[in-house]
Design an enzyme around this catalytic site. Structure first.
Site, short mmCIF file in Angstrom:
data_model
loop_
_atom_site.label_atom_id
_atom_site.label_comp_id
_atom_site.label_asym_id
_atom_site.label_seq_id
_atom_site.Cartn_x
_atom_site.Cartn_y
_atom_site.Cartn_z
N HIS A 88 0.82 -1.21 0.00
CA HIS A 88 0.00 0.00 0.00
C HIS A 88 0.86 1.26 0.00
O HIS A 88 0.59 2.22 -0.73
CB HIS A 88 -0.92 0.00 1.22
CG HIS A 88 -2.12 -0.86 1.08
ND1 HIS A 88 -3.11 -0.95 2.03
CD2 HIS A 88 -2.50 -1.71 0.07
CE1 HIS A 88 -4.04 -1.79 1.63
NE2 HIS A 88 -3.69 -2.27 0.46
N TYR A 98 -9.90 4.06 2.67
CA TYR A 98 -10.46 2.90 3.36
C TYR A 98 -11.99 2.96 3.47
O TYR A 98 -12.65 1.92 3.31
CB TYR A 98 -9.81 2.73 4.73
CG TYR A 98 -8.45 2.09 4.64
CD1 TYR A 98 -8.30 0.71 4.67
CD2 TYR A 98 -7.30 2.86 4.51
CE1 TYR A 98 -7.05 0.11 4.58
CE2 TYR A 98 -6.04 2.28 4.42
CZ TYR A 98 -5.92 0.91 4.45
OH TYR A 98 -4.69 0.32 4.35
N GLU A 140 1.16 1.80 7.83
CA GLU A 140 1.45 2.64 6.65
C GLU A 140 1.94 4.02 7.06
O GLU A 140 2.86 4.56 6.43
CB GLU A 140 0.20 2.72 5.77
CG GLU A 140 -0.06 1.41 5.03
CD GLU A 140 -1.51 1.23 4.64
OE1 GLU A 140 -2.26 2.24 4.59
OE2 GLU A 140 -1.92 0.08 4.40
N SER A 209 12.02 -5.28 -7.92
CA SER A 209 13.08 -5.37 -6.91
C SER A 209 14.28 -4.53 -7.31
O SER A 209 14.60 -4.41 -8.49
CB SER A 209 13.54 -6.83 -6.75
OG SER A 209 12.55 -7.62 -6.17
N PRO A 285 15.46 -10.00 -6.39
CA PRO A 285 15.78 -9.64 -5.01
C PRO A 285 17.01 -10.37 -4.48
O PRO A 285 17.74 -9.85 -3.65
CB PRO A 285 14.51 -10.01 -4.23
CG PRO A 285 13.81 -11.01 -5.08
CD PRO A 285 14.14 -10.64 -6.49
#
Length: 406
Positions: A88, A98, A140, A209, A285
């Site tokens: 997010h 939300y 967040e 990544s 990654p």
């Protein structure tokens, strides 16, 4: 924490709601996108929506979160929350979004379950949703603060300094700030989001990544072109619309909009042995982690396993080998479905990954990235070899359909 009465209601109704969640989520998305088309155009992954992946991931996340809330012996759903919150934050999700999700999700629940949603049941599931939302918003906010940004200022421009062909379908980009200033710090294993404005005017976002961040002024990412899924629908959204856009249109000197680094799959800084396992473009990654280990002069035991279709299709093939060779405790095994004329050896094998002959160091921390079926198979093999589930870390790009079942 759920109230005692609502915990009982959720436990009693979880089979019914969980069983219907796969029917609820498509209706939810249809209603929300009809009212807010900008969310589908500029925020959500249209390819995943077209294939149904996002719906299945949301269904799994809701069911998993509710199950953990009412389970007496289950740990707090921190893995689930952190994974979602990092995603997010990389998208610039804001707190005021939300309530939008809440409105259309609960309309869909009522539509599907009808009279079964009594006022008490609705209130209990409402508490689950807002507890989930509150937990995510809290994480967040912390992630935005750590990154020195907020939802309105997530995106900043970078310029492509170099573009390199890594395999027939994979290119890498070296990115820098337009003015040469330092880029945000990244931890090995993290990703950035890239926002692209496509030909139809939509802004689509994907995560890549960081294969390297050797200096504070450069980042590296690699992008595999994903062929469009075959479909008889001429209006179907192609699965690889962003990757193909980057392949066809982005070259040295072009600018991209990117987020700061996010992602909860980050390399452990201790001295425990490492087992790094990847397949295909899932090596990215792992490449980032290896660059960090080499740069810091690590003496840890590092066992690297990689699977690919063939040496020719293995992006970062030589780079992977060179990085492992630079580690005092490094070892590498590669499996290829098609070895071509190359003879098999202890380090170069034909077929699929087979853990039976791989020495797994005691206490090894595992990092796993690749296609979902590959990771499921490898994880089963690791568990069979006695590796604790708590030691197995993984990365999924796109909707995470595995976390709830892992």
């Amino acid at each position: 924490m759920l109230s005692a009465s609502n915990r009982t209601i959720i436990r009693d109704t979880l089979p019914a709601v969980g069983g219907a969640i796969g029917e609820i989520t498509p209706i939810f998305y249809q209603r929300m996108f009809a009212a807010h088309p900008e969310l589908q155009r500029d925020l959500f992954n249209r390819g995943n929506q077209a294939q149904g992946d996002q719906q299945r991931a949301l269904a799994g996340a809701i069911a998993a979160y509710a199950t953990l809330l009412v389970s007496e012996n289950e740990a707090a759903p921190s893995d689930l929350l952190n994974r979602i919150a990092h995603k997010h934050a990389s998208l610039g999700i804001a707190e005021d979004q939300y309530p939008i999700v809440h409105k259309y999700l609960f309309e869909a629940i009522v539509e599907v379950l009808g009279d079964a949603i009594t006022p008490d049941v609705a209130a209990a599931w409402d508490e689950v949703y807002w507890q989930l939302a509150g937990d995510l918003i809290k994480i967040e906010k912390r992630l935005y603060a750590e990154a020195g940004t907020d939802p309105e200022h997530v995106w900043h421009p970078v310029v492509v300094r170099r573009r390199m062909q890594e395999s027939p379908d994979t290119v890498s980009f070296v990115l820098a700030s337009p003015d040469g200033s330092a880029l945000p710090a990244a931890r090995p294993g993290q990703y950035i989001s890239v926002a692209c404005t496509l030909a139809d005017g939509a802004r689509q976002i994907r995560q890549y990544s960081l294969t390297r961040a050797p200096r504070p002024h450069e980042w590296g990412i690699s992008v595999k072109a994903i062929p469009a899924a075959e479909s008889g629908d001429s209006d179907a959204i192609p699965a690889g619309e962003v990757s193909n856009h980057l392949h066809h249109n982005v070259f040295e000197g072009d600018q991209l909009l990117v987020s700061p680094p996010f992602g909860d799959l980050t390399l452990d800084d201790g001295d425990a042995p490492l087992l790094l396992i990847s397949a295909g473009i899932g090596s990215t990654p792992i490449i980032g982690m290896l660059h960090y280990l080499v740069r810091t002069g690590s003496t840890r035991e590092v066992v690297v396993l990689h699977a690919d279709r063939s040496p020719a299709r293995h992006a970062h093939r030589q780079e992977l080998k060179e990085l492992v060779d630079q580690l005092a405790g490094g070892s590498l095994r590669r499996w290829y479905e098609d070895l071509g004329v190359h003879p098999a050896s202890d380090e170069l094998l034909a077929g699929l990954v087979d853990l039976d002959g791989v020495p797994i160091p005691d206490g090894a921390i595992v990092y796993l990235c690749g296609p979902l079926p590959f990771m499921e198979s490898v994880r089963r093999g690791l568990l069979a070899r006695g590796v604790p589930a708590s030691k197995i870390n993984y990365e999924v790009f796109g909707p995470d359909k595995w976390l709830a079942a892992a």
